[in-house]
Design an enzyme around this catalytic site. Structure first.
Site, PDB file in Angstrom:
ATOM      1  N   PHE A 112      66.842  44.678 -25.571  1.00  0.00           N
ATOM      2  CA  PHE A 112      66.055  45.908 -26.147  1.00  0.00           C
ATOM      3  C   PHE A 112      66.273  47.085 -25.185  1.00  0.00           C
ATOM      4  O   PHE A 112      66.301  48.287 -25.398  1.00  0.00           O
ATOM      5  CB  PHE A 112      64.642  45.665 -25.941  1.00  0.00           C
ATOM      6  CG  PHE A 112      63.657  45.598 -24.779  1.00  0.00           C
ATOM      7  CD1 PHE A 112      63.288  46.724 -24.210  1.00  0.00           C
ATOM      8  CD2 PHE A 112      63.798  44.679 -23.751  1.00  0.00           C
ATOM      9  CE1 PHE A 112      62.694  47.005 -23.095  1.00  0.00           C
ATOM     10  CE2 PHE A 112      63.356  44.811 -22.660  1.00  0.00           C
ATOM     11  CZ  PHE A 112      62.627  45.830 -22.289  1.00  0.00           C
ATOM     12  N   LYS A 113      66.718  46.922 -24.072  1.00  0.00           N
ATOM     13  CA  LYS A 113      67.016  47.853 -22.839  1.00  0.00           C
ATOM     14  C   LYS A 113      68.386  48.789 -23.461  1.00  0.00           C
ATOM     15  O   LYS A 113      68.124  50.146 -23.335  1.00  0.00           O
ATOM     16  CB  LYS A 113      67.538  47.507 -21.642  1.00  0.00           C
ATOM     17  CG  LYS A 113      66.723  46.420 -20.975  1.00  0.00           C
ATOM     18  CD  LYS A 113      65.370  47.032 -20.590  1.00  0.00           C
ATOM     19  CE  LYS A 113      64.368  46.065 -19.931  1.00  0.00           C
ATOM     20  NZ  LYS A 113      64.664  45.464 -18.707  1.00  0.00           N
TER      21      LYS A 113
END
Length: 471
Positions: A112-113
C-alpha cells in the site's frame, strides 16, 4: 492553505515548503490550518472520475501553491494502468460477511505504501527542479516503506535515499526488494535493533537542525504530510466504489502500526466523507488498541516490542498519532505540547478522564482491536478456504478485527497491506500453499544485495550520510 506545527513552534508554511521536510523545527508535525470540506453533491460529481482525476480534486485544496495544471499533470502521470496494472488502481473486491477488501498492492513493490510514494517521487522531482535543489532522504522502514520509497526515487534527479531497516526483522522478500537495488542514489543501512530504534535515529537526525540543513535532509516516512495527504485519496475512491448511494455510511478497518494509514482515513472523515467507523487493527504490539480502549497511551521500549508474523506493524511508538491527538485536543498546540512533555517525562499519558476521549467514538468514529499469530493463521486459512484468495498477514489482522466490529447494513472495507508473497512463510504455515511470485520479482531473493550493517548509533548514521553526500 498554510501549515503549522502541532506544537505551535513553526511559522506558517505552504505545501511545497513542508513537502521536503519531516519533523517541524520544534519537534512537532506539520498540520493544515483547517480540513477542506467536501459536500455530498461534490462527492456525487466525483463518482466517474479516474483515480488520477480524483487525486487532483482531493489534493488541490491542500497544495494551493502548486499551479493546478502542474498538480493535475503529476497526479495523472502517477496513477496509471502502466504503474498499477489496472485502470481502477485500487479496486474493491467482495470478501464475505459484509466485508470487502480495498486492493492497495497493485503498485511496483506490491504494498500500500506505493499509493502515496509514487506520487511523492514525482512531487519531489518536480519541486527540486523548480527550486534547483537537491534532497537527501532519510527514512526508517519496518518493511514496506523502504522498498516503496526506493522504487519511487531510484533514478530521480537530485535525490538520494538513505533507508534504515531493522537487521533481520523483515521478511526475506522485503529485504530482497530493498537490498537488491544497485542504483547509485540508493543506500540501505541495516540497524542492529528494532524499527523503533531506526525511527528514533531518524528523529534525532531531524532534530539536529544544523546537520539537517547542511546535509539537505528530507523524509518520506509517514510523518511526511505529502504522503499522508496522498493516502487520503484512496478512502474517497473506496467510498465511491462501495456506498450504494452517496451519503450512506461506510466503515474501514485498517492494519495499524505507525498510525499514518488510519490517520488518512481520519482526515477523509474530517473532510466530510461519510465514514461510520475507523477501526484500528493492531497485532501483538497493541499500544494503539490499548489507547482507544482505555485512554492510556504507553509506548513500549524496544525490549517490550514483539517480533511477529505481521512485521510491518511491529511498532510501539506511533509517529503519526500526534496529529490525531492534536485534533482530539481541539487543535490546541499548547495542550498538545504539554501532553507530549508529560509523555517524555513519564513514559505515558492518560486521557481516560478527559471528556473529549469519552466521545472519541461518536466524534471521530474510532474503535480498535488486536490480533495474534494464531488469529492470523486462522483468518488466512479461512479466507483461502472460502474465497480461494491468499491474503497477507497484516490484512488478516484487520479482517479478524473487522469481523468483530462489523455492523449489519454498513459495508466494512478492509485496507489491504500487501501481496501475500511478501510473507510467504506464514502463508505456507496457514494454508500449505506457496503464494505466487509476480513475474517481475521471480528469483529476487537470489540477487546480490547491497547493504551496510550498523549499530544503533545516530553518530554513525550521520557520518555515513556525510561521507556519501560530500557535503
Amino acid at each position: 492553505m498554510k501549515y503549522f506545527s502541532s506544537r505551535g513552534g513553526m511559522d506558517p508554511q505552504n505545501f511545497s515548503e513542508i513537502l521536503l521536510e519531516g519533523l517541524a523545527p520544534d519537534g512537532g508535525l506539520a498540520v493544515p490550518e483547517f480540513y477542506p470540506q467536501v459536500a455530498l453533491h461534490v462527492l456525487e460529481s466525483w463518482k466517474n472520475l479516474s483515480y488520477g482525476e480524483l487525486a487532483f480534486e482531493v489534493l488541490r485544496p491542500y497544495a494551493t501553491d502548486i499551479p493546478e495544471a502542474d498538480l493535475k499533470a503529476l497526479t495523472t502521470k502517477t496513477y496509471t494502468k502502466a504503474v498499477y496494472g489496472t485502470e481502477e488502481v485500487t479496486p474493491v473486491r467482495e470478501l464475505f460477511d459484509d466485508i470487502k477488501v480495498l486492493e492497495l498492492s497493485n503498485g511496483p513493490t506490491l504494498a500500500f505504501k506505493d499509493m502515496a510514494m509514487q506520487l511523492l517521487g514525482n512531487l519531489f522531482e518536480y519541486q527540486l527542479a523548480r527550486t534547483n535543489r537537491e534532497l537527501n532522504i532519510l527514512g526508517a522502514t519496518s518493511g514496506d516503506t523502504g522498498s516503496a520509497a526506493e522504487y519511487a526515487m531510484r533514478g530521480k534527479k537530485g535525490v538520494r535515499v538513505f533507508m534504515l531497516s531493522p537487521l533481520g526483522k523483515m521478511s526475506a522478500f522485503q529485504r530482497a526488494q530493498m537490498y537488491s537495488l544497485q542504483d547509485p542514489n540508493i543506500f540501505n543501512i541495516a540497524v542492529e535493533g528494532l524499527f523503533d530504534d531506526c525511527q528514533d535515529i531518524v528523529k534525532a537526525v531531524s532534530e539536529d537542525l544544523p546537520f539537517k540543513n547542511r546535509q539537505k535532509i528530507g523524509t518520506v516516512n509517514s510523518i511526511n504530510w505529502g504522503r499522508i495527504s496522498a493516502q487520503v485519496v484512496y478512502y474517497f475512491n473506496a467510498y465511491l466504489r462501495t456506498a450504494e448511494k452517496i451519503g450512506d455510511p461506510v466503515s474501514f478497518a485498517v492494519p495499524s502500526g505507525n498510525f499514518g494509514n488510519v490517520l488518512a482515513g481520519h482526515i477523509a472523515r474530517q473532510m466530510g466523507l461519510p465514514i461510520r467507523k475507523l477501526i484500528v487493527a493492531t497485532n501483538e504490539n497493541n499500544v494503539l488498541d490499548e489507547f482507544f480502549k482505555t485512554g492510556v497511551y504507553r509506548p513500549r521500549t524496544s525490549t517490550e516490542t514483539y517480533i511477529t508474523s505481521s512485521p510491518s506493524m511491529d511498532i510501539s511508538k506511533a509517529s503519526n498519532f500526534e496529529r490525531f491527538v492534536y485534533d482530539l485536543l481541539g487543535r490546541d498546540p499548547k495542550a498538545l505540547k504539554a501532553l507530549w512533555q508529560d509523555l517524555a517525562k513519564n513514559g505515558h499519558f492518560d486521557l481516560s478522564h478527559d471528556s473529549r476521549f469519552k466521545h472519541i467514538e461518536s466524534d471521530f468514529g474510532f474503535q480498535s482491536g488486536s490480533s495474534n499469530h494464531q488469529n492470523r493463521l486462522h483468518t488466512i486459512r479461512e479466507v483461502y478456504a472460502r474465497t480461494g484468495t491468499l491474503i497477507d498477514t497484516h490484512t488478516a489482522d484487520a479482517v479478524k478485527v473487522a469481523r468483530e466490529l462489523v455492523e449489519p447494513g454498513v459495508p466494512m472495507v478492509v485496507l489491504e497491506t500487501a501481496l501475500a508473497v511478501k510473507f510467504a512463510e506464514t502463508i505456507e504455515e496457514a494454508t500449505g500453499q506457496t503464494p505466487p511470485v509476480p513475474k517481475a520479482f521471480e528469483g529476487i531473493e537470489k540477487l546480490p544485495q547491497r547493504v551496510v550493517e550498523m549499530p544503533v548509533s545516530v553518530d554513525q548514521v550521520k557520518a555515513f550520510i556525510a561521507e556519501h553526500t560530500g557535503l
